[in-house]
Scaffold this motif. Structure first.
Motif, PDB file in Angstrom:
ATOM      1  N   ILE A   1     -17.584  45.769 -35.833  1.00 48.26           N
ATOM      2  CA  ILE A   1     -16.396  45.090 -35.351  1.00 48.26           C
ATOM      3  C   ILE A   1     -15.731  45.998 -34.327  1.00 48.26           C
ATOM      4  CG2 ILE A   1     -14.111  44.244 -35.970  1.00 48.26           C
ATOM      5  CD1 ILE A   1     -15.240  43.323 -38.605  1.00 48.26           C
ATOM      6  N   ASP A   2     -15.421  45.446 -33.178  1.00 50.12           N
ATOM      7  CA  ASP A   2     -14.722  46.171 -32.127  1.00 50.12           C
ATOM      8  C   ASP A   2     -13.229  45.960 -32.329  1.00 50.12           C
ATOM      9  OD1 ASP A   2     -13.558  47.107 -29.780  1.00 50.12           O
ATOM     10  OD2 ASP A   2     -15.174  46.354 -28.519  1.00 50.12           O
ATOM     11  N   HIS A   3     -12.511  47.052 -32.614  1.00 48.73           N
ATOM     12  CA  HIS A   3     -11.077  46.978 -32.889  1.00 48.73           C
ATOM     13  C   HIS A   3     -10.242  47.255 -31.649  1.00 48.73           C
ATOM     14  CE1 HIS A   3     -11.950  46.848 -37.189  1.00 48.73           C
ATOM     15  NE2 HIS A   3     -12.843  47.792 -36.955  1.00 48.73           N
ATOM     16  N   GLY A   4     -10.890  47.585 -30.538  1.00 43.18           N
ATOM     17  CA  GLY A   4     -10.164  47.919 -29.319  1.00 43.18           C
ATOM     18  C   GLY A   4      -9.844  49.406 -29.260  1.00 43.18           C
ATOM     19  N   ASN A   5      -9.421  49.878 -28.106  1.00 43.68           N
ATOM     20  CA  ASN A   5      -9.068  51.289 -27.887  1.00 43.68           C
ATOM     21  C   ASN A   5     -10.195  52.245 -28.296  1.00 43.68           C
ATOM     22  OD1 ASN A   5      -6.479  50.717 -26.851  1.00 43.68           O
ATOM     23  ND2 ASN A   5      -5.723  50.452 -28.935  1.00 43.68           N
ATOM     24  N   GLN A  27     -10.114  37.793 -38.238  1.00 45.07           N
ATOM     25  CA  GLN A  27      -8.737  38.097 -38.609  1.00 45.07           C
ATOM     26  C   GLN A  27      -8.703  39.099 -39.756  1.00 45.07           C
ATOM     27  OE1 GLN A  27      -6.241  36.748 -36.765  1.00 45.07           O
ATOM     28  NE2 GLN A  27      -7.899  35.836 -35.570  1.00 45.07           N
ATOM     29  N   MET A  28      -7.626  39.865 -39.850  1.00 52.21           N
ATOM     30  CA  MET A  28      -7.472  40.799 -40.950  1.00 52.21           C
ATOM     31  C   MET A  28      -7.553  40.039 -42.270  1.00 52.21           C
ATOM     32  SD  MET A  28      -4.500  43.662 -41.842  1.00 52.21           S
ATOM     33  CE  MET A  28      -3.482  43.034 -40.596  1.00 52.21           C
ATOM     34  N   GLY A  29      -8.354  40.560 -43.187  1.00 49.56           N
ATOM     35  CA  GLY A  29      -8.521  39.940 -44.490  1.00 49.56           C
ATOM     36  C   GLY A  29      -9.635  38.903 -44.556  1.00 49.56           C
ATOM     37  N   GLN A  30     -10.207  38.563 -43.417  1.00 52.75           N
ATOM     38  CA  GLN A  30     -11.285  37.574 -43.390  1.00 52.75           C
ATOM     39  C   GLN A  30     -12.565  38.156 -43.970  1.00 52.75           C
ATOM     40  OE1 GLN A  30     -11.987  35.874 -39.519  1.00 52.75           O
ATOM     41  NE2 GLN A  30     -14.003  35.110 -40.093  1.00 52.75           N
TER      42      GLN A  30
END
Length: 64
Positions: A1-5, A27-30
């Motif tokens: 998963i690419d979270h950015g930064n 989404q968070m929690g998915q």
């Protein structure tokens, strides 16, 4: 998963990977998969690898 930064996470040994596809926004929690025992492992577990700009790092270091 690419979270950015520059942050990415990789989830290995998942038994069920059918919950998300490459390029999908999550989404968070998915639910993205279920723990498994695939490959060279010795029991059901989640193998999490964290990267910052493609370099592995210990995510706990962010909180120390």
């Amino acid at each position: 998963i690419d979270h950015g930064n520059g942050f990415k996470t990789q989830y290995c040994h998942l038994a069920d990977r059918g919950n998300v596809e490459v390029g999908q926004v999550v989404q968070m929690g998915q639910l993205i998969g279920r723990m498994g025992d695939t490959g060279y492992s010795f029991g059901c577990h989640l193998h999490l690898v964290a990267y910052h700009y493609n370099n592995k790092f210990d995510p706990l270091q962010l909180y120390r």
